[in-house]
Design a protein around this motif. Sequence first.
Motif, mmCIF file in Angstrom:
data_model
loop_
_atom_site.group_PDB
_atom_site.id
_atom_site.type_symbol
_atom_site.label_atom_id
_atom_site.label_comp_id
_atom_site.label_asym_id
_atom_site.label_seq_id
_atom_site.Cartn_x
_atom_site.Cartn_y
_atom_site.Cartn_z
ATOM 1 N N GLY A 102 3.512 -1.469 -1.698
ATOM 2 C CA GLY A 102 2.343 -1.575 -0.383
ATOM 3 C C GLY A 102 1.340 -1.131 1.027
ATOM 4 N N ILE A 103 2.221 -0.783 1.407
ATOM 5 C CA ILE A 103 1.635 -0.078 2.815
ATOM 6 C C ILE A 103 1.927 0.822 2.052
ATOM 7 C CG2 ILE A 103 2.917 -1.755 4.138
ATOM 8 C CD1 ILE A 103 5.561 0.214 4.580
ATOM 9 N N THR A 104 2.613 1.586 1.160
ATOM 10 C CA THR A 104 2.828 3.137 1.066
ATOM 11 C C THR A 104 1.331 3.333 0.708
ATOM 12 O OG1 THR A 104 5.076 3.214 0.673
ATOM 13 C CG2 THR A 104 4.457 5.075 -0.354
ATOM 14 N N VAL A 105 0.761 2.877 -0.259
ATOM 15 C CA VAL A 105 -0.322 3.070 -1.741
ATOM 16 C C VAL A 105 -1.634 2.495 -0.273
ATOM 17 C CG1 VAL A 105 -2.123 2.260 -3.132
ATOM 18 C CG2 VAL A 105 0.706 1.921 -3.437
ATOM 19 N N SER A 106 -1.120 1.675 0.683
ATOM 20 C CA SER A 106 -2.234 1.205 1.698
ATOM 21 C C SER A 106 -2.827 2.767 2.257
ATOM 22 C CB SER A 106 -2.113 0.387 2.978
ATOM 23 O OG SER A 106 -2.218 -0.868 1.269
ATOM 24 N N LYS A 107 -1.666 3.392 2.983
ATOM 25 C CA LYS A 107 -1.750 4.462 3.977
ATOM 26 C C LYS A 107 -2.501 6.042 3.513
ATOM 27 C CE LYS A 107 0.381 7.324 7.342
ATOM 28 N NZ LYS A 107 1.395 7.565 8.400
ATOM 29 N N GLY A 123 -10.102 -1.726 -3.201
ATOM 30 C CA GLY A 123 -9.961 -3.426 -4.380
ATOM 31 C C GLY A 123 -10.208 -2.957 -5.523
ATOM 32 N N ILE A 124 -10.143 -1.271 -5.917
ATOM 33 C CA ILE A 124 -9.409 -1.310 -7.706
ATOM 34 C C ILE A 124 -8.126 -0.819 -7.520
ATOM 35 C CG2 ILE A 124 -9.215 0.664 -8.865
ATOM 36 C CD1 ILE A 124 -12.391 1.387 -7.998
ATOM 37 N N GLN A 125 -7.636 -0.860 -6.273
ATOM 38 C CA GLN A 125 -6.158 -0.713 -6.358
ATOM 39 C C GLN A 125 -5.654 -1.979 -6.513
ATOM 40 O OE1 GLN A 125 -4.181 -1.588 -2.876
ATOM 41 N NE2 GLN A 125 -2.334 -1.368 -4.731
ATOM 42 N N LEU A 126 -6.181 -2.803 -5.696
ATOM 43 C CA LEU A 126 -6.026 -4.508 -5.678
ATOM 44 C C LEU A 126 -5.483 -5.255 -7.027
ATOM 45 C CD1 LEU A 126 -7.134 -5.200 -2.375
ATOM 46 C CD2 LEU A 126 -4.824 -5.875 -2.762
ATOM 47 N N ALA A 127 -7.148 -4.867 -8.114
ATOM 48 C CA ALA A 127 -7.618 -4.903 -9.011
ATOM 49 C C ALA A 127 -6.388 -4.735 -9.545
ATOM 50 C CB ALA A 127 -8.480 -4.729 -9.388
ATOM 51 N N MET A 128 -5.874 -3.324 -9.779
ATOM 52 C CA MET A 128 -4.934 -2.851 -10.720
ATOM 53 C C MET A 128 -3.661 -3.931 -10.186
ATOM 54 S SD MET A 128 -6.045 -0.896 -12.943
ATOM 55 C CE MET A 128 -7.694 -1.647 -12.662
ATOM 56 N N ALA A 129 -3.529 -4.039 -9.396
ATOM 57 C CA ALA A 129 -2.563 -5.013 -9.101
ATOM 58 C C ALA A 129 -2.290 -6.318 -9.361
ATOM 59 C CB ALA A 129 -2.297 -5.166 -7.541
ATOM 60 N N ARG A 130 -3.388 -6.859 -9.383
ATOM 61 C CA ARG A 130 -4.018 -8.530 -10.180
ATOM 62 C C ARG A 130 -3.694 -8.059 -11.396
ATOM 63 N NH1 ARG A 130 -5.809 -9.861 -4.952
ATOM 64 N NH2 ARG A 130 -4.856 -9.602 -3.843
ATOM 65 N N THR A 133 0.025 -8.497 -11.969
ATOM 66 C CA THR A 133 0.018 -10.377 -11.395
ATOM 67 C C THR A 133 -0.059 -11.334 -12.742
ATOM 68 O OG1 THR A 133 0.125 -9.771 -9.220
ATOM 69 C CG2 THR A 133 0.018 -11.811 -10.181
ATOM 70 N N ALA A 134 -1.458 -11.209 -13.086
ATOM 71 C CA ALA A 134 -2.086 -11.586 -14.388
ATOM 72 C C ALA A 134 -1.580 -11.655 -15.111
ATOM 73 C CB ALA A 134 -3.760 -11.933 -14.293
ATOM 74 N N ALA A 135 -0.805 -10.255 -15.426
ATOM 75 C CA ALA A 135 0.020 -10.176 -17.366
ATOM 76 C C ALA A 135 1.464 -11.303 -16.883
ATOM 77 C CB ALA A 135 0.036 -8.723 -17.572
ATOM 78 N N MET A 258 -13.930 -8.219 -9.051
ATOM 79 C CA MET A 258 -14.525 -9.063 -8.620
ATOM 80 C C MET A 258 -14.071 -8.179 -6.794
ATOM 81 S SD MET A 258 -15.050 -13.206 -8.770
ATOM 82 C CE MET A 258 -13.472 -13.428 -8.936
ATOM 83 N N THR A 259 -13.018 -7.967 -6.472
ATOM 84 C CA THR A 259 -12.054 -7.281 -5.628
ATOM 85 C C THR A 259 -12.919 -5.860 -5.429
ATOM 86 O OG1 THR A 259 -10.446 -8.387 -5.749
ATOM 87 C CG2 THR A 259 -9.963 -6.244 -3.915
ATOM 88 N N PRO A 260 -13.228 -5.135 -6.729
ATOM 89 C CA PRO A 260 -13.576 -4.029 -5.913
ATOM 90 C C PRO A 260 -15.336 -4.420 -6.010
ATOM 91 C CG PRO A 260 -12.293 -3.705 -8.380
ATOM 92 C CD PRO A 260 -12.260 -5.341 -7.835
ATOM 93 N N LEU A 261 -15.879 -5.066 -6.323
ATOM 94 C CA LEU A 261 -17.224 -5.378 -5.997
ATOM 95 C C LEU A 261 -17.373 -5.874 -4.887
ATOM 96 C CD1 LEU A 261 -20.378 -6.222 -7.567
ATOM 97 C CD2 LEU A 261 -19.692 -7.918 -7.573
ATOM 98 N N PHE A 262 -16.351 -6.722 -4.569
ATOM 99 C CA PHE A 262 -17.338 -7.661 -2.834
ATOM 100 C C PHE A 262 -16.209 -6.107 -1.594
ATOM 101 C CE2 PHE A 262 -15.452 -11.446 -4.590
ATOM 102 C CZ PHE A 262 -17.523 -11.841 -4.343
ATOM 103 N N GLY A 263 -15.613 -4.867 -1.933
ATOM 104 C CA GLY A 263 -15.072 -3.519 -1.416
ATOM 105 C C GLY A 263 -15.865 -2.743 -1.449
ATOM 106 N N TYR A 264 -17.404 -2.589 -2.547
ATOM 107 C CA TYR A 264 -17.891 -2.856 -2.289
ATOM 108 C C TYR A 264 -19.217 -2.583 -1.901
ATOM 109 C CZ TYR A 264 -22.715 0.202 -3.558
ATOM 110 O OH TYR A 264 -23.712 0.650 -4.225
ATOM 111 N N VAL A 265 -19.423 -4.064 -1.438
ATOM 112 C CA VAL A 265 -20.276 -4.349 -1.081
ATOM 113 C C VAL A 265 -20.228 -4.241 0.843
ATOM 114 C CG1 VAL A 265 -21.469 -7.208 0.004
ATOM 115 C CG2 VAL A 265 -21.046 -6.124 -2.548
ATOM 116 N N TYR A 266 -18.981 -4.684 1.268
ATOM 117 C CA TYR A 266 -18.437 -3.992 2.154
ATOM 118 C C TYR A 266 -18.720 -2.548 2.985
ATOM 119 C CZ TYR A 266 -15.500 -3.645 6.661
ATOM 120 O OH TYR A 266 -14.809 -3.765 7.723
#
Length: 403
Positions: A102-107, A123-130, A133-135, A258-266
């Motif tokens: 997690g910290i490696t990808v963030s940096k 947001g896209i990275q979090l979406a792929m991680a989720r 999780t969902a799977a 939604m995470t990439p969408l809200f990321g784009y809004v920010y």
Amino acid sequence: MLEAPRTQGGLGWTPSDYGFFSGAGSFINVFLLMLFFSGIILDKMGICFTGTLACSLMVVGTLIKYYTVSSAPEGELFGMPASVVMASSGFAIFGVGYEMTGITVSKAIVRWFTGHEMALAMGIQLAMARLGTAAALSISAPVARHFTLPAPLLLSLAFLIVGLLAFLVFCVMDRRLDGAHESNEPHESSDDEFRWSDIGITLRSPGFWLITLFCVLFYSAVSPFLKFSTKLMVMKYGVDPDIAGLFSSIAPFGTILMTPLFGYVYDKYGKGVTLVITGALMLTAVHVGFSMPMHSSTVAIALMVMLSIGYSLAPAALWPCVPKIIPLKCLGTACSMIFFIQNFGRAIIPMFVGRANETDPTYTTSMLIFGFTALGAAAIAVAMLFVDRHKGYGLQQPNIRHK
């Protein structure tokens, strides 16, 4: 299924055993300080070395869990069932690699997207991680039921090996891109190299501590809940065990879009802390709703949809705030300290919830535990808004730099 008697194909675990196992992913990170050292390794050794090590640890940890569930060892170790201890050990090793990844990808994202669509990239990275999780939530039980109990772990092991290979390919691409930029716009100079004294920069920042406390509370109200949510759907809402995981997967599946969408809004409009506060308040409302004496599966679906929105809002805005507070050269150490402290909550909350479910099978107590935890996160986010105004971090400003 793990709690089923051995004569029925399970391991005979109790709810407390499962609660211990669920919290084990944080044991090495928290009690042996490995998560803290992971950030230092990242800042000293670089993204490629740390990421490869992290992926390898996840593979090893999952292999241990697969062996344990496959062999179903009997007897006791350290006063607990041997299967619980062995599976928890594998999960603890997996947890080291999981957090290190997690910290490696963030940096890596911050390094390449600062001044651009950083929140969208995160947001896209979090979406792929989720998506992963969902799977896991949606297919684990059906796969185990229709094949064998260890089958989902074998499938997970295969995916993790693919992930390790994918990261090795990324390392090659990253070095080529780094070389292409080096002649014109070098990323790092001697002044940008990590030094031990840089840890003080992080520890003296009030913004860092507020983000850390928020993460402790917010993620303690989400991640442990998802581990218990499948059983909640079956026991309280009468959902068929084969599809209960689909109910639980609504939250991570919803965040994929939604995470990439809200990321784009920010990125475009700012208001990062406002988004964080909104997400925490929505999470509070969800857990209060689950504590109510309502047993309709429609209500459960509506609450999970609401959870997915809150679970998207807060992280989409929160993580792009960190590099606005902490310099890139010590970002890995800062993130590791955030995750390190966060893991205390993720280790402790499942144990409380597991015991609460034993004494209160209606799930009212456990849901209120999650609810008050989320409410505390919202209060911390409000404090973050006031500190941002005083310190001028720019957390409410857009991420895209307009020339």
